[in-house]
Design an enzyme around this catalytic site. Structure first.
Site, PDB file in Angstrom:
ATOM      1  CG  HIS A  64      -1.802  -1.066   1.239  1.00 31.39           C
ATOM      2  ND1 HIS A  64      -2.791  -1.370   0.497  1.00 31.39           N
ATOM      3  CD2 HIS A  64      -2.136  -1.916   2.427  1.00 31.39           C
ATOM      4  CE1 HIS A  64      -3.396  -2.506   0.590  1.00 31.39           C
ATOM      5  NE2 HIS A  64      -3.210  -2.788   1.773  1.00 31.39           N
ATOM      6  CG  HIS A  90       2.701   6.142   5.489  1.00 32.60           C
ATOM      7  ND1 HIS A  90       2.345   5.938   6.943  1.00 32.60           N
ATOM      8  CD2 HIS A  90       1.673   6.624   4.875  1.00 32.60           C
ATOM      9  CE1 HIS A  90       1.091   6.664   7.072  1.00 32.60           C
ATOM     10  NE2 HIS A  90       0.748   6.971   5.828  1.00 32.60           N
ATOM     11  CB  THR A 196      -5.952   8.319   4.664  1.00 35.82           C
ATOM     12  OG1 THR A 196      -4.627   7.799   4.638  1.00 35.82           O
ATOM     13  CG2 THR A 196      -5.981   9.840   5.422  1.00 35.82           C
TER      14      THR A 196
HETATM   15  C1  3J4 Z   1      -4.186  -0.386  12.039  1.00 32.54           C
HETATM   16  C2  3J4 Z   1      -4.142   0.057  10.675  1.00 32.54           C
HETATM   17  C3  3J4 Z   1      -3.665  -0.587   9.572  1.00 32.54           C
HETATM   18  O1  3J4 Z   1      -2.879   5.945   7.931  1.00 32.54           O
HETATM   19  S1  3J4 Z   1      -2.639   7.391   7.642  1.00 32.54           S
HETATM   20  O2  3J4 Z   1      -4.030   7.899   8.232  1.00 32.54           O
HETATM   21  O3  3J4 Z   1      -1.588   7.862   8.354  1.00 32.54           O
HETATM   22  N1  3J4 Z   1      -2.555   7.421   6.143  1.00 32.54           N
HETATM   23  O4  3J4 Z   1      -2.727   1.505  13.534  1.00 32.54           O
HETATM   24  C4  3J4 Z   1      -2.046   0.652  12.574  1.00 32.54           C
HETATM   25  C5  3J4 Z   1      -2.964  -0.809  12.731  1.00 32.54           C
HETATM   26  O5  3J4 Z   1      -2.736  -1.259  13.945  1.00 32.54           O
HETATM   27  O6  3J4 Z   1      -4.919  -1.680  11.919  1.00 32.54           O
HETATM   28  O7  3J4 Z   1      -3.740  -0.226   8.382  1.00 32.54           O
HETATM   29  O8  3J4 Z   1      -3.492   1.283  10.745  1.00 32.54           O
HETATM   30  C6  3J4 Z   1      -2.162   1.205  11.274  1.00 32.54           C
HETATM   31  S2  3J4 Z   1      -1.433   2.871  11.271  1.00 32.54           S
HETATM   32  O9  3J4 Z   1      -1.950   3.751  12.392  1.00 32.54           O
HETATM   33  O10 3J4 Z   1       0.062   2.516  11.341  1.00 32.54           O
HETATM   34  N2  3J4 Z   1      -1.702   3.378   9.836  1.00 32.54           N
HETATM   35  C7  3J4 Z   1      -2.133   4.672   9.723  1.00 32.54           C
HETATM   36  C8  3J4 Z   1      -1.293   2.892   8.634  1.00 32.54           C
HETATM   37  C9  3J4 Z   1      -1.920   3.780   7.679  1.00 32.54           C
HETATM   38  C10 3J4 Z   1      -2.023   5.107   8.298  1.00 32.54           C
HETATM   39 ZN    ZN Z   2      -0.858   7.976   5.256  1.00 24.91          ZN
END
Ligand code: 3J4
Ligand code: ZN
Length: 254
Positions: A64, A90, A196
């Site tokens: 992703h 990220h 997001t």
């Molecule tokens: C949770 C989930 C997995 O999103 S962004 O809003 O900053 N673009 O909390 C963790 C996991 O436990 O199940 O995708 O999100 C992640 S996270 O908070 O590290 N996360 C937020 C991944 C995309 C990011």
């Molecule tokens: Zn993000």
């Protein structure tokens, strides 16, 4: 990997992930004429961001995004009611033709966006905090194109080819992560939103910096063209702007 969602069919996320149809979703379009100046917003103060090159950081292509895991010694110590512990950073990006920031300013996308994800130190882990209303603080920075190569971004981008395939990772030496963010951390937008990506939990206190970070055209092209998700190019990994549903967006500056 066990991915049950794709950016191509983001309109369908709510059918599998109920939170994705909530009324406090992210990203959003920031309409600058409608933001509310809040002189009481404290500046963002970061601690422990200058990492030793002796500490190795895991860099991964998770299908992703390109994600760098961060040590729990990195904190936001001011800017919120509690301390927030860094977990990972990220990126979201597009293609040469389609700018891929998640947030937009007056309906304009930037070429890319960096997110540094932190969780409230009152919780035991990112996973636990991600489900709590006051659980997460994400710092967002817009990435644009400048004439010069951004040496700070080379700490990550020079290892891109090692993680070109989905579900691969490598280790990179620590560096000053502060330098991935814009020089001025005092000018930002603030609002309540969500992850997001699915599961779209509405648990993020968002900070979106006003000032842009510049990388060279070549550096941006490397991010756009190197990573794969399955057999396809990993690109356009941004979610469309979500409705405000009456939320206010605050600014730290006039
Ligand atoms: C949770 C989930 C997995 O999103 S962004 O809003 O900053 N673009 O909390 C963790 C996991 O436990 O199940 O995708 O999100 C992640 S996270 O908070 O590290 N996360 C937020 C991944 C995309 C990011
Ligand atoms: Zn993000």
């Amino acid at each position: 990997g066990s991915h049950h969602w794709k950016y191509d069919d983001q309109e369908l996320w709510p059918s599998t992930f109920e939170h994705c149809s909530g009324k406090s979703q992210s990203p959003i379009n920031i309409e600058t004429g409608k933001t509310i100046y809040d002189s009481s917003l404290p500046a963002i103060v970061l601690e422990g961001y200058d990492l030793s090159d002796k500490a190795l950081l895991k860099l991964q292509n998770n299908g992703h995004t390109l994600q760098l895991n961060l040590p729990s010694t990195m904190h936001i110590v001011q800017g919120f009611d509690n301390m927030f512990i860094a977990a990972q950073l990220h990126f979201h990006w597009g293609t040469k033709e389609v700018p891929g920031s998640e947030h937009t300013i007056d309906n304009v996308h930037f070429p890319a966006e960096i997110h540094v994800v932190h969780y409230n130190s009152k919780y035991a882990s990112l996973q636990e905090a991600a489900t709590k209303p006051d659980g997460l603080a994400v710092l967002g920075g817009f990435i644009g194109i400048g004439l010069l190569e951004n040496e700070n971004y080379e700490n990550i981008l020079s290892s891109l080819t090692d993680v070109s395939l989905e579900e691969t990772n490598t280790e990179i030496p620590g560096f000053n992560v502060r330098h991935l963010l814009p020089p001025n951390l005092e000018r930002f937008y603030r609002y309540n939103g969500s992850l997001t990506t699915p599961p779209c939990f509405q648990t993020v206190n968002w900070t979106v910096f006003n000032d842009t970070i510049s990388v060279s055209r070549k550096q941006l092209a490397a991010l756009e063209d190197t990573l794969k998700a399955g057999q396809s190019l990993l690109s356009r990994n941004f979610r469309a702007a979500q409705l405000l549903h009456g939320r206010e967006v605050y600014s730290s500056f006039k």
